[in-house]
Every structure is written in structure tokens, then in C-alpha cells.
Scaffold this motif. Structure first.
Motif, mmCIF file in Angstrom:
data_model
loop_
_atom_site.group_PDB
_atom_site.id
_atom_site.type_symbol
_atom_site.label_atom_id
_atom_site.label_comp_id
_atom_site.label_asym_id
_atom_site.label_seq_id
_atom_site.Cartn_x
_atom_site.Cartn_y
_atom_site.Cartn_z
ATOM 1 N N LEU A 158 -10.445 22.427 -54.764
ATOM 2 C CA LEU A 158 -10.339 21.851 -53.421
ATOM 3 C C LEU A 158 -10.059 22.923 -52.369
ATOM 4 C CD1 LEU A 158 -10.203 19.368 -51.557
ATOM 5 C CD2 LEU A 158 -7.778 19.164 -52.170
ATOM 6 N N LEU A 159 -9.080 23.771 -52.610
ATOM 7 C CA LEU A 159 -8.626 24.709 -51.582
ATOM 8 C C LEU A 159 -9.630 25.805 -51.280
ATOM 9 C CD1 LEU A 159 -5.823 24.692 -50.032
ATOM 10 C CD2 LEU A 159 -5.883 23.232 -52.019
ATOM 11 N N HIS A 160 -10.441 26.181 -52.254
ATOM 12 C CA HIS A 160 -11.408 27.238 -51.955
ATOM 13 C C HIS A 160 -12.627 26.686 -51.208
ATOM 14 C CE1 HIS A 160 -14.494 26.037 -54.883
ATOM 15 N NE2 HIS A 160 -15.238 26.978 -54.361
ATOM 16 N N SER A 161 -12.819 25.365 -51.231
ATOM 17 C CA SER A 161 -14.079 24.773 -50.783
ATOM 18 C C SER A 161 -14.447 25.070 -49.323
ATOM 19 C CB SER A 161 -14.105 23.266 -51.057
ATOM 20 O OG SER A 161 -13.109 22.578 -50.341
ATOM 21 N N PRO A 162 -13.499 25.086 -48.370
ATOM 22 C CA PRO A 162 -13.943 25.404 -47.014
ATOM 23 C C PRO A 162 -14.445 26.835 -46.875
ATOM 24 C CG PRO A 162 -11.553 25.150 -47.085
ATOM 25 C CD PRO A 162 -12.085 24.695 -48.394
ATOM 26 N N TYR A 163 -13.887 27.747 -47.664
ATOM 27 C CA TYR A 163 -14.340 29.140 -47.600
ATOM 28 C C TYR A 163 -15.685 29.312 -48.291
ATOM 29 C CZ TYR A 163 -9.534 29.796 -46.111
ATOM 30 O OH TYR A 163 -8.341 29.699 -45.444
ATOM 31 N N ALA A 164 -15.947 28.497 -49.296
ATOM 32 C CA ALA A 164 -17.271 28.505 -49.908
ATOM 33 C C ALA A 164 -18.309 27.982 -48.919
ATOM 34 C CB ALA A 164 -17.266 27.660 -51.184
ATOM 35 N N TRP A 165 -17.878 27.088 -48.042
ATOM 36 C CA TRP A 165 -18.797 26.463 -47.078
ATOM 37 C C TRP A 165 -18.975 27.311 -45.818
ATOM 38 C CZ3 TRP A 165 -22.068 22.450 -47.305
ATOM 39 C CH2 TRP A 165 -22.555 21.922 -46.102
ATOM 40 N N PHE A 166 -17.850 27.727 -45.219
ATOM 41 C CA PHE A 166 -17.896 28.441 -43.936
ATOM 42 C C PHE A 166 -17.969 29.960 -44.084
ATOM 43 C CE2 PHE A 166 -15.699 24.481 -42.525
ATOM 44 C CZ PHE A 166 -16.645 24.082 -41.600
ATOM 45 N N GLY A 167 -17.695 30.479 -45.264
ATOM 46 C CA GLY A 167 -17.686 31.918 -45.466
ATOM 47 C C GLY A 167 -16.319 32.390 -45.925
ATOM 48 N N LYS A 168 -16.315 33.446 -46.702
ATOM 49 C CA LYS A 168 -15.077 33.958 -47.266
ATOM 50 C C LYS A 168 -14.144 34.454 -46.154
ATOM 51 C CE LYS A 168 -17.387 36.478 -50.288
ATOM 52 N NZ LYS A 168 -17.745 37.347 -51.426
ATOM 53 N N PRO A 169 -12.821 34.414 -46.413
ATOM 54 C CA PRO A 169 -11.852 34.728 -45.357
ATOM 55 C C PRO A 169 -11.734 36.197 -44.987
ATOM 56 C CG PRO A 169 -10.724 34.090 -47.375
ATOM 57 C CD PRO A 169 -12.180 33.842 -47.606
ATOM 58 N N GLY A 170 -12.319 37.097 -45.765
ATOM 59 C CA GLY A 170 -12.287 38.500 -45.372
ATOM 60 C C GLY A 170 -11.056 39.256 -45.812
ATOM 61 N N LEU A 174 -8.227 36.950 -51.453
ATOM 62 C CA LEU A 174 -8.805 35.620 -51.226
ATOM 63 C C LEU A 174 -10.306 35.610 -51.502
ATOM 64 C CD1 LEU A 174 -6.955 34.361 -48.027
ATOM 65 C CD2 LEU A 174 -6.334 34.098 -50.427
ATOM 66 N N ASP A 175 -10.977 36.671 -51.099
ATOM 67 C CA ASP A 175 -12.419 36.732 -51.352
ATOM 68 C C ASP A 175 -12.711 36.730 -52.849
ATOM 69 O OD1 ASP A 175 -12.630 36.871 -48.625
ATOM 70 O OD2 ASP A 175 -13.427 38.907 -48.550
ATOM 71 N N ALA A 176 -11.903 37.462 -53.607
ATOM 72 C CA ALA A 176 -12.092 37.495 -55.064
ATOM 73 C C ALA A 176 -11.833 36.130 -55.679
ATOM 74 C CB ALA A 176 -11.175 38.550 -55.683
ATOM 75 N N TRP A 177 -10.830 35.420 -55.163
ATOM 76 C CA TRP A 177 -10.529 34.058 -55.642
ATOM 77 C C TRP A 177 -11.689 33.109 -55.340
ATOM 78 C CZ3 TRP A 177 -8.718 30.177 -51.886
ATOM 79 C CH2 TRP A 177 -8.344 28.952 -52.463
ATOM 80 N N VAL A 178 -12.217 33.192 -54.118
ATOM 81 C CA VAL A 178 -13.365 32.354 -53.761
ATOM 82 C C VAL A 178 -14.542 32.662 -54.680
ATOM 83 C CG1 VAL A 178 -15.046 31.794 -51.956
ATOM 84 C CG2 VAL A 178 -12.619 32.027 -51.370
ATOM 85 N N ASP A 179 -14.772 33.947 -54.946
ATOM 86 C CA ASP A 179 -15.866 34.319 -55.849
ATOM 87 C C ASP A 179 -15.650 33.734 -57.249
ATOM 88 O OD1 ASP A 179 -17.277 35.754 -53.946
ATOM 89 O OD2 ASP A 179 -16.401 37.687 -54.514
ATOM 90 N N ARG A 180 -14.411 33.799 -57.736
ATOM 91 C CA ARG A 180 -14.138 33.233 -59.071
ATOM 92 C C ARG A 180 -14.416 31.728 -59.074
ATOM 93 N NH1 ARG A 180 -9.959 37.006 -58.844
ATOM 94 N NH2 ARG A 180 -8.434 35.532 -58.006
ATOM 95 N N CYS A 181 -14.021 31.056 -58.012
ATOM 96 C CA CYS A 181 -14.203 29.600 -57.948
ATOM 97 C C CYS A 181 -15.668 29.216 -57.795
ATOM 98 C CB CYS A 181 -13.379 29.020 -56.805
ATOM 99 S SG CYS A 181 -11.584 29.145 -57.028
ATOM 100 N N THR A 182 -16.418 29.965 -56.998
ATOM 101 C CA THR A 182 -17.828 29.614 -56.787
ATOM 102 C C THR A 182 -18.701 30.012 -57.969
ATOM 103 O OG1 THR A 182 -18.184 31.671 -55.556
ATOM 104 C CG2 THR A 182 -17.701 29.686 -54.268
ATOM 105 N N ASP A 183 -18.141 30.831 -58.873
ATOM 106 C CA ASP A 183 -18.886 31.209 -60.071
ATOM 107 C C ASP A 183 -18.604 30.270 -61.241
ATOM 108 O OD1 ASP A 183 -20.742 32.932 -61.359
ATOM 109 O OD2 ASP A 183 -19.094 33.946 -62.388
ATOM 110 N N ARG A 184 -17.879 29.203 -60.987
ATOM 111 C CA ARG A 184 -17.544 28.232 -62.030
ATOM 112 C C ARG A 184 -18.762 27.352 -62.351
ATOM 113 N NH1 ARG A 184 -13.069 28.094 -65.035
ATOM 114 N NH2 ARG A 184 -13.496 25.859 -65.189
#
Length: 200
Positions: A158-170, A174-184
Motif C-alpha cells: 500500500l505505502l509504496h503505491s503512490p511512488y510507483a504511480w507518480f514516480g520514485k521519491p528521489g 526509498l527508491d530502493a524500497w520502491v524498486d523492491r516492491c515494484t519487482d514483486r
């Protein structure tokens, strides 16, 4: 029967991802519906029983569950075997529920208001800012790959989803976490599902 009312490439995409992660995508029928979009496209779909015509909406034998955080809690408890939810009595239950509630009560309002350009001191005092959201997430992820430790949970989904949608936070952590989540597997399944159904 369990039905998820879903509009491709919308907030309900994360629930499609969740179904895959829960190994429940064969147990839940996905009904693709139209919704009014921010760009003016789309219409309210008469097949969708959501009182506001939105998605996601879960219908479990006539019992309607709406709002992503509630649907996530409901489904993870209904399909517990993959361990994406945290059960009652577990020492991380409070932290898990706190992340789900914080997303609904703080993260989504802050990021939505920011995206449409609304700013006011009262909003910052009530909800804080996107910078403070990123700081809290970064602190939680400082020494671990996921919000609750080494284990990916529905809170991460849930928490990574807006960054997957709008773009990573920079920010690297956090970017590495988003990458791990979107690679699921769930994220990949949902992206493929939406690609197949977006034109329909």
C-alpha cells in the motif's frame, strides 16, 4: 462469491497486485468497470455498486468493503496463508495497522493535495508535508528492506503505491524500497492485467 470492482490503471490496481500476492486471484472475480478520470475521460459505471462510483470496491456475498486500507485488511485476513497481513496477537499487529491507517489518513490526502497544487498552513499542521512523509518512511527503512523488517507485507504494498504511480521519491533508501516492491510478482501481474484490459 467475491468480486473486486476494478478500473485498470487506478487505485484498485494495487488490490489486483494484492490478490496475486495472496495467491487469491483465482478465488476473486475481477470486474473491470469505468470510472470518471481526472482528465475528464471515463464515466460512472452502472455495474459498479460503490456509492460514489469509485474503485476499488470488494463485494463478498453482498457485503461491500470500500477504501484500499480496509480492503487490504479484509483480504489479508480472509487469505492469511502467505503472511502478507499481521494477525491479531502478533507483536507487529499495531505497527501494521498503524501503517494502513496512516496511509489513508495522511499519505493519500497530502500527496493528492500537493499534486493538485493546494497548500495552506492548516493542512500542513493537520497532515504534515510530503517531505515529512518521506522522512518517516526513510526512518522506518533505515536498517531493513521493508516497513516491518525483512518480510514484505501488505503495508509495503500500500505505502509504496503512490511512488510507483507518480514516480520514485528521489531518496536512495526509498527508491530502493520502491524498486523492491515494484519487482514483486503482484506488481508485475497487476501491470500485465491492466495492459490487457485497459483498452477494453
Amino acid at each position: 462469491m467475491i468480486t473486486l470492482f476494478h478500473a485498470p490503471r487506478s487505485r484498485s490496481t494495487r488490490i489486483v497486485a494484492l490478490l496475486k500476492e495472496l495467491d487469491a486471484h483465482d478465488a476473486v472475480r475481477i470486474e473491470c468497470v469505468s470510472i470518471p478520470r481526472m482528465d475528464g475521460s471515463g464515466v460512472r459505471d452502472a455495474r459498479n455498486p460503490h456509492p460514489e462510483g469509485k474503485v476499488p470496491l470488494l463485494d463478498h456475498d453482498g457485503v461491500l468493503v470500500r477504501e484500499s486500507s480496509a480492503i487490504i485488511q479484509y483480504l489479508t485476513e480472509l487469505f492469511p496463508k502467505t503472511g502478507l497481513g499481521i494477525p491479531t496477537g502478533h507483536p507487529q499487529r499495531g505497527a501494521y495497522l498503524g501503517w494502513l491507517g496512516w496511509y489513508a489518513g495522511v499519505v493519500e490526502p497530502v500527496l493528492t493535495l500537493e499534486a493538485i497544487g493546494l497548500d495552506h498552513p492548516a493542512l500542513a499542521r493537520t497532515f504534515r508535508s510530503s517531505a515529512e512523509i518521506k522522512a518517516r518512511l526513510a526512518a522506518a527503512l533505515k536498517d531493513r528492506p521493508y516497513l516491518l523488517g525483512d518480510h514484505f507485507s501488505a503495508a509495503d504494498l500500500l505505502l509504496h503505491s503512490p511512488y510507483a504511480w507518480f514516480g520514485k521519491p528521489g531518496e536512495p533508501a526509498l527508491d530502493a524500497w520502491v524498486d523492491r516492491c515494484t519487482d514483486r510478482p503482484g506488481a508485475r501481474f497487476a501491470a500485465e492485467f491492466d495492459a490487457r484490459h485497459a483498452a477494453a
